[in-house]
Design a protein around this motif. Structure first.
Motif, PDB file in Angstrom:
ATOM      1  N   MET A 253       1.480   9.614  -8.437  1.00 12.31           N
ATOM      2  CA  MET A 253       0.248   9.419  -9.206  1.00 12.31           C
ATOM      3  C   MET A 253      -0.436   8.099  -8.872  1.00 12.31           C
ATOM      4  O   MET A 253      -1.645   7.977  -9.027  1.00 12.31           O
ATOM      5  N   SER A 254       0.319   7.121  -8.392  1.00 13.06           N
ATOM      6  CA  SER A 254      -0.295   5.825  -8.093  1.00 13.06           C
ATOM      7  C   SER A 254      -0.617   5.641  -6.609  1.00 13.06           C
ATOM      8  O   SER A 254      -1.371   4.747  -6.253  1.00 13.06           O
ATOM      9  N   TYR A 255      -0.076   6.500  -5.742  1.00 11.67           N
ATOM     10  CA  TYR A 255      -0.306   6.372  -4.302  1.00 11.67           C
ATOM     11  C   TYR A 255      -1.692   6.903  -3.958  1.00 11.67           C
ATOM     12  O   TYR A 255      -2.050   8.012  -4.337  1.00 11.67           O
TER      13      TYR A 255
ATOM     14  N   ALA B 221       0.812  -1.214   0.000  1.00 15.01           N
ATOM     15  CA  ALA B 221       0.000   0.000   0.000  1.00 15.01           C
ATOM     16  C   ALA B 221       0.847   1.266   0.000  1.00 15.01           C
ATOM     17  O   ALA B 221       0.447   2.290  -0.561  1.00 15.01           O
ATOM     18  N   LEU B 222       2.010   1.224   0.597  1.00 16.12           N
ATOM     19  CA  LEU B 222       2.867   2.409   0.680  1.00 16.12           C
ATOM     20  C   LEU B 222       3.607   2.678  -0.629  1.00 16.12           C
ATOM     21  O   LEU B 222       3.821   3.824  -0.999  1.00 16.12           O
ATOM     22  N   ASP B 223       3.971   1.641  -1.319  1.00 15.50           N
ATOM     23  CA  ASP B 223       4.715   1.759  -2.582  1.00 15.50           C
ATOM     24  C   ASP B 223       4.054   0.815  -3.581  1.00 15.50           C
ATOM     25  O   ASP B 223       4.551  -0.272  -3.852  1.00 15.50           O
ATOM     26  N   PRO B 224       2.895   1.227  -4.130  1.00 11.28           N
ATOM     27  CA  PRO B 224       2.061   0.322  -4.932  1.00 11.28           C
ATOM     28  C   PRO B 224       2.774  -0.423  -6.062  1.00 11.28           C
ATOM     29  O   PRO B 224       2.474  -1.578  -6.327  1.00 11.28           O
TER      30      PRO B 224
ATOM     31  N   ARG C 136      13.295  11.997  -9.508  1.00  8.53           N
ATOM     32  CA  ARG C 136      12.107  12.858  -9.586  1.00  8.53           C
ATOM     33  C   ARG C 136      11.043  12.239 -10.486  1.00  8.53           C
ATOM     34  O   ARG C 136       9.848  12.297 -10.188  1.00  8.53           O
ATOM     35  N   SER C 137      11.457  11.629 -11.574  1.00  9.39           N
ATOM     36  CA  SER C 137      10.517  10.956 -12.467  1.00  9.39           C
ATOM     37  C   SER C 137       9.846   9.771 -11.765  1.00  9.39           C
ATOM     38  O   SER C 137       8.630   9.578 -11.870  1.00  9.39           O
ATOM     39  N   ILE C 138      10.637   8.981 -11.059  1.00  9.74           N
ATOM     40  CA  ILE C 138      10.108   7.847 -10.304  1.00  9.74           C
ATOM     41  C   ILE C 138       9.154   8.343  -9.220  1.00  9.74           C
ATOM     42  O   ILE C 138       8.075   7.782  -9.014  1.00  9.74           O
TER      43      ILE C 138
END
Length: 88
Positions: free
Chosen positions: A36-38, A6-9, A28-30
């Motif tokens: 956007m996914s969290y 859940a913390l790092d989907p 920064r890209s990562i």
């Protein structure tokens, strides 16, 4: 740390710490992809990721990026119309 928790989907942050020679723009890209996914409150997630990866070097580009993500952005000033085109 399980990939896809859940913390790092997507396991993006976890993997970034394993990449040799990773640089700030890549982090920064990562981070943007992570954000956007969290699904939770971002400030909580970032703080929890910093705790999770606290054993990593303090100057690692992802650690620096995560710390920057906790900073409150300064509001920009917008000048529109004639004031934007004509100097004071």
């Amino acid at each position: 740390m399980a990939k896809g928790d859940a913390l790092d989907p997507k396991g993006l942050i976890e993997e970034s710490y394993k990449i040799d020679g990773i640089v700030a723009p890549e982090c920064r890209s990562i981070f943007l992809d992570w954000a956007m996914s969290y699904q939770g409150e971002h400030a909580y997630g970032i703080a929890a990721l910093l705790v999770r990866h606290s054993n990593e070097a303090a100057d690692h580009p992802m650690t620096v990026t995560l710390r920057a993500g906790l900073e409150t952005p300064q509001p920009g000033t917008r000048r529109g119309g004639r004031r934007a085109r004509v100097p004071d």
